[in-house]
Design an enzyme around this catalytic site. Structure first.
Site, PDB file in Angstrom:
ATOM      1  N   THR A 344       0.847  -1.189   0.000  1.00  0.00           N
ATOM      2  CA  THR A 344       0.000   0.000   0.000  1.00  0.00           C
ATOM      3  C   THR A 344       0.884   1.241   0.000  1.00  0.00           C
ATOM      4  O   THR A 344       1.917   1.276   0.683  1.00  0.00           O
ATOM      5  CB  THR A 344      -0.948   0.016   1.218  1.00  0.00           C
ATOM      6  N   HIS A 399       2.787 -11.705  14.117  1.00  0.00           N
ATOM      7  CA  HIS A 399       3.848 -12.294  14.941  1.00  0.00           C
ATOM      8  C   HIS A 399       3.564 -13.761  15.275  1.00  0.00           C
ATOM      9  O   HIS A 399       4.442 -14.470  15.767  1.00  0.00           O
ATOM     10  CB  HIS A 399       4.005 -11.484  16.234  1.00  0.00           C
TER      11      HIS A 399
END
Length: 428
Positions: A344, A399
């Site tokens: 993006t 994560h």
């Protein structure tokens, strides 16, 4: 003989949509395969073609939410095509001038505050907006905002004005007619409530889902854009002449991401459910990179498939095509499905730093930002300070599947490739 106008199947996950605009008015003649209405779903806006030729009659209105398979109108195939190809004559009605003028309403009761003299109607009130093609939502919004519809450019089928056209006109600052008299109380207290489009609702739910389900972290770095800018400046004219498309920065970043994803494959993977229902890792031996594009109805993320096989020119052509069709609401649903990684670029809107949100079920997203000259160490003269064109990069990652060390190294690999674009040519 009549033929039903039905809402077609859009995709497995799409069960309903909203009629954003009828392209053919009730009572008009339509040719087979001509667009008869626009359907807005939570993923895509699509045009529905007429299944036959004839006179159209509506059984659902603009703004109605309709299920897939629902009948929203019909076409009378036995009706003859009007001379000149126009609409069929509407039932005769007395001309507006012939209608008796309504008697003026009685004056309202006096209030505690003396009422200011009633201003003369401004252009927005006196304009003959009835002749302007506009959706009911657009007319209501124009009335609420005091917008003269004849001044608004329509982007819908046949030049029909839609609600986003009115909003764009309001935001341009040209919509307000001059005030005829000061209000009794200073300051505006206007409040408006507008329907959230299905696409915006879907975007909202996906963003919330990403934040609630992923262990999302963001790591940052900065990249010196000087080498890419010099290379682009040197070859952009020859590139455009040979390939018919401009050489932008995005193709360099796509190529850099492809290399990084091949080095760190977990960033190119999903967390999914295994056969036993427990979490599993879905790996991909290809790089399908999604590019976030600001469309008219919200953020869309079309996917460029198998970017690892594409040249710079191929990537630039794909980005241009997808971006153009995204802004025109011409993307197919299949073009926005899948994707193993997302890029993006908030820099095109002036963003200097941001933390992009994951695009589920992907495990990472790269955020590009604006290029600003900053005082940094001169790469050609170590120990010396120079003004260099710098860009902040942000990598948000899940994560649960990607460790911090991997995320940082991936981002460094992109930085190294952009600062030394020869790495991209030599696949280093």
């Amino acid at each position: 003989m009549t033929t039903k106008i039905e809402i077609p199947t859009v995709g497995e996950s799409v069960t309903s949509g909203i009629i954003s605009a009828w392209s053919v008015a009730d009572g008009e003649y339509v040719e087979r395969d001509q667009t008869v209405l626009e359907l807005e779903t939570d993923k895509v806006t699509m045009e529905v073609p007429a299944p036959a030729s004839g006179i159209v009659s509506h059984s659902a209105a603009e703004g109605d939410e309709v299920e897939v398979g629902a009948v929203v109108g019909q076409i009378d195939e036995s009706a003859a095509k009007p001379a000149g190809g126009g609409s069929s004559p509407a039932p005769s009605e007395p001309a507006p001038a012939a209608k008796a003028a309504p008697e003026p309403a009685p004056a309202p009761a006096a209030t505690a505050v003396a009422e200011a003299p009633k201003p003369a109607p401004g252009p927005a009130q006196s304009a003959p907006s009835g002749d302007v093609k506009a959706t009911p939502l657009a007319r209501k919004l124009a009335e609420d905002r005091g917008v003269q519809l004849s001044l608004v450019t329509g982007t819908g089928a046949g030049g029909r004005i839609r609600e986003q056209d009115v909003l764009g006109f309001v935001q341009s600052g040209a919509s307000k007619a001059p005030a005829a008299a000061p209000a009794a109380v200073g300051g505006s207290r206007e409040v408006s409530v507008e329907r959230m489009s299905p696409m915006r609702q879907k975007i909202a739910s996906r963003l919330v889902e990403a934040q609630q389900t992923a262990a999302m972290l963001t790591t940052f770095n900065e990249v010196d854009m000087g080498a890419v800018m010099d290379l682009r400046k040197q070859y952009k004219e020859k590139f455009a002449e040979k390939h018919g498309v401009g050489l932008g920065f995005m193709s360099f970043f796509v190529k850099a991401c492809v290399q990084g994803l091949q080095k760190f494959p977990l960033i190119n993977s999903y967390i999914t459910a295994g056969e036993d229902g427990k979490p599993a890792i879905q790996s991909h031996n290809y790089q399908d990179i999604a590019i976030a594009v600001a469309g008219k109805k919200g953020l869309v993320v079309p996917v460029i498939r198998n970017t690892e096989t594409m040249s710079f020119a191929g990537i630039e052509s794909a980005i241009k095509d997808l971006g153009t069709r995204a802004r025109d609401n011409k993307l197919e649903l299949s073009e926005m499905m899948g994707g193993t990684f997302t890029i993006t670029n908030g820099g095109i809107f002036g963003s200097l730093m941001s933390t992009p949100i994951l695009n589920p079920p992907q495990s990472a997203i790269l955020g590009m930002h604006g290029i600003k000259k900053r005082a940094v160490e001169d790469p050609n003269n170590p120990g010396q300070i120079a003004l260099r064109p710098m860009m902040y990069l942000a990598l948000s990652y899940d994560h649960r599947i990607v460790d911090g060390a991997e995320a940082v190294q991936f981002l460094v690999s992109i930085k190294d490739a952009i600062e030394d674009p020869a790495r991209l040519m030599l696949d280093l």
